[in-house]
Design a protein around this motif. Structure first.
Motif, PDB file in Angstrom:
ATOM      1  N   LYS A   1      -1.536   7.754   1.705  1.00 24.48           N
ATOM      2  CA  LYS A   1      -1.875   6.799   0.640  1.00 24.48           C
ATOM      3  C   LYS A   1      -0.628   6.141   0.059  1.00 24.48           C
ATOM      4  O   LYS A   1      -0.528   5.902  -1.135  1.00 24.48           O
ATOM      5  CB  LYS A   1      -2.680   7.481  -0.464  1.00 24.48           C
ATOM      6  CG  LYS A   1      -4.091   7.858  -0.084  1.00 24.48           C
ATOM      7  CD  LYS A   1      -4.790   8.452  -1.295  1.00 24.48           C
ATOM      8  CE  LYS A   1      -6.265   8.156  -1.247  1.00 24.48           C
ATOM      9  NZ  LYS A   1      -6.946   8.624  -2.467  1.00 24.48           N
TER      10      LYS A   1
ATOM     11  N   LYS B   1      -1.120   0.928  -1.687  1.00 23.66           N
ATOM     12  CA  LYS B   1      -2.372   0.636  -2.380  1.00 23.66           C
ATOM     13  C   LYS B   1      -2.736  -0.809  -2.087  1.00 23.66           C
ATOM     14  O   LYS B   1      -2.069  -1.736  -2.528  1.00 23.66           O
ATOM     15  CB  LYS B   1      -2.225   0.867  -3.879  1.00 23.66           C
ATOM     16  CG  LYS B   1      -3.530   0.717  -4.630  1.00 23.66           C
ATOM     17  CD  LYS B   1      -3.378   1.142  -6.073  1.00 23.66           C
ATOM     18  CE  LYS B   1      -4.727   1.083  -6.767  1.00 23.66           C
ATOM     19  NZ  LYS B   1      -4.637   1.639  -8.122  1.00 23.66           N
TER      20      LYS B   1
ATOM     21  N   ASN C   1      -5.973  -2.208  -2.554  1.00 23.60           N
ATOM     22  CA  ASN C   1      -6.778  -2.670  -3.699  1.00 23.60           C
ATOM     23  C   ASN C   1      -7.197  -1.435  -4.481  1.00 23.60           C
ATOM     24  O   ASN C   1      -6.729  -0.334  -4.197  1.00 23.60           O
ATOM     25  CB  ASN C   1      -7.969  -3.527  -3.243  1.00 23.60           C
ATOM     26  CG  ASN C   1      -8.872  -2.791  -2.284  1.00 23.60           C
ATOM     27  OD1 ASN C   1      -9.250  -1.643  -2.519  1.00 23.60           O
ATOM     28  ND2 ASN C   1      -9.240  -3.448  -1.187  1.00 23.60           N
ATOM     29  N   ASP C   2      -8.092  -1.576  -5.434  1.00 22.81           N
ATOM     30  CA  ASP C   2      -8.460  -0.449  -6.303  1.00 22.81           C
ATOM     31  C   ASP C   2      -9.071   0.736  -5.564  1.00 22.81           C
ATOM     32  O   ASP C   2      -9.045   1.856  -6.065  1.00 22.81           O
ATOM     33  CB  ASP C   2      -9.438  -0.921  -7.383  1.00 22.81           C
ATOM     34  CG  ASP C   2      -8.756  -1.760  -8.441  1.00 22.81           C
ATOM     35  OD1 ASP C   2      -7.508  -1.709  -8.533  1.00 22.81           O
ATOM     36  OD2 ASP C   2      -9.460  -2.482  -9.172  1.00 22.81           O
ATOM     37  N   HIS C   3      -9.610   0.496  -4.356  1.00 24.01           N
ATOM     38  CA  HIS C   3     -10.308   1.565  -3.649  1.00 24.01           C
ATOM     39  C   HIS C   3      -9.784   1.815  -2.243  1.00 24.01           C
ATOM     40  O   HIS C   3     -10.371   2.616  -1.508  1.00 24.01           O
ATOM     41  CB  HIS C   3     -11.814   1.249  -3.577  1.00 24.01           C
ATOM     42  CG  HIS C   3     -12.415   0.984  -4.921  1.00 24.01           C
ATOM     43  ND1 HIS C   3     -12.632   1.968  -5.853  1.00 24.01           N
ATOM     44  CD2 HIS C   3     -12.813  -0.165  -5.503  1.00 24.01           C
ATOM     45  CE1 HIS C   3     -13.143   1.433  -6.950  1.00 24.01           C
ATOM     46  NE2 HIS C   3     -13.270   0.138  -6.759  1.00 24.01           N
ATOM     47  N   GLU C   4      -8.725   1.134  -1.847  1.00 29.77           N
ATOM     48  CA  GLU C   4      -8.245   1.258  -0.466  1.00 29.77           C
ATOM     49  C   GLU C   4      -6.748   1.545  -0.433  1.00 29.77           C
ATOM     50  O   GLU C   4      -5.958   0.857  -1.074  1.00 29.77           O
ATOM     51  CB  GLU C   4      -8.532  -0.033   0.309  1.00 29.77           C
ATOM     52  CG  GLU C   4      -8.180   0.043   1.773  1.00 29.77           C
ATOM     53  CD  GLU C   4      -8.529  -1.224   2.529  1.00 29.77           C
ATOM     54  OE1 GLU C   4      -8.454  -1.202   3.760  1.00 29.77           O
ATOM     55  OE2 GLU C   4      -8.865  -2.249   1.893  1.00 29.77           O
ATOM     56  N   TYR C   5      -6.403   2.564   0.343  1.00 28.70           N
ATOM     57  CA  TYR C   5      -5.020   2.962   0.531  1.00 28.70           C
ATOM     58  C   TYR C   5      -4.741   3.097   2.018  1.00 28.70           C
ATOM     59  O   TYR C   5      -5.642   3.447   2.792  1.00 28.70           O
ATOM     60  CB  TYR C   5      -4.753   4.324  -0.130  1.00 28.70           C
ATOM     61  CG  TYR C   5      -4.941   4.326  -1.621  1.00 28.70           C
ATOM     62  CD1 TYR C   5      -3.863   4.172  -2.469  1.00 28.70           C
ATOM     63  CD2 TYR C   5      -6.211   4.500  -2.179  1.00 28.70           C
ATOM     64  CE1 TYR C   5      -4.026   4.185  -3.848  1.00 28.70           C
ATOM     65  CE2 TYR C   5      -6.389   4.509  -3.552  1.00 28.70           C
ATOM     66  CZ  TYR C   5      -5.295   4.353  -4.382  1.00 28.70           C
ATOM     67  OH  TYR C   5      -5.471   4.368  -5.733  1.00 28.70           O
TER      68      TYR C   5
END
Length: 174
Positions: free
Chosen positions: A155, A158, A160-164
């Motif tokens: 991870k 980052k 976006n807010d939900h994808e790493y």
């Protein structure tokens, strides 16, 4: 250094700065596989020239370009890890190929030239790289060229807010 199908691979020169900077800007602008985003890329031609000069002047670093018809279409640069004795045998590289010339073996030609240079350099024993875990084409090329995954930074990026995405660390001993 190398010549194949009208593509010449050679050591880079200061005169290549403008074309290699344009390749870098275009790759950054259209790629999801680079750390730098287009809005963060503010490198000037003068800064790029200074960066090239450091690669040319340091015997443990190199800057190699691929060209066709007097036009630079890709480049690879090897940077020494540090000036510390315990890591003086290592370094990492960055590779960029203009979108119009991808899939033609240009990246492989550049990487082959870099590895040939590294094998002849008595100070370099390990060539390293970091690549986004989602960049499967690049990972496939590196594995084909003998690179081995030595670890991952989980991870690390980052998106976006939900994808790493993970940062895949690879190496090859030369």
């Amino acid at each position: 250094m190398q010549n194949s199908n009208d593509i010449i691979v050679r050591f880079g020169k200061m005169e290549d700065a403008e074309m290699t900077l344009e390749i870098q800007k275009s790759v950054i602008a259209e790629s999801d596989y680079l750390l730098t985003s287009p809005e963060e890329n503010k490198k000037t031609l003068l800064e790029h020239r200074e960066w090239i000069q450091k690669r040319i002047e340091n015997e443990n670093e190199t800057y190699i370009v691929a060209q066709t018809d007097e036009k630079v279409i890709g480049w690879i640069a090897f940077e020494h890890s540090s000036n510390r004795k315990r890591t003086s045998h290592t370094g990492s590289f960055g590779l960029m190929v203009h979108k119009s010339y991808r899939g033609l073996g240009v990246g492989e030609m550049l990487l082959t030239a870099l590895l040939h240079w590294a094998e002849k350099n008595p100070s370099i024993e390990k060539v390293s790289l970091a690549v986004f875990s989602t960049n499967q084409k690049a990972i496939s090329l590196y594995k084909k060229m003998g690179f081995i995954e030595e670890g991952r930074k989980i991870k690390e990026f980052k998106i976006n807010d939900h994808e790493y995405w993970d940062d895949v660390l690879m190496y090859k001993l030369v």
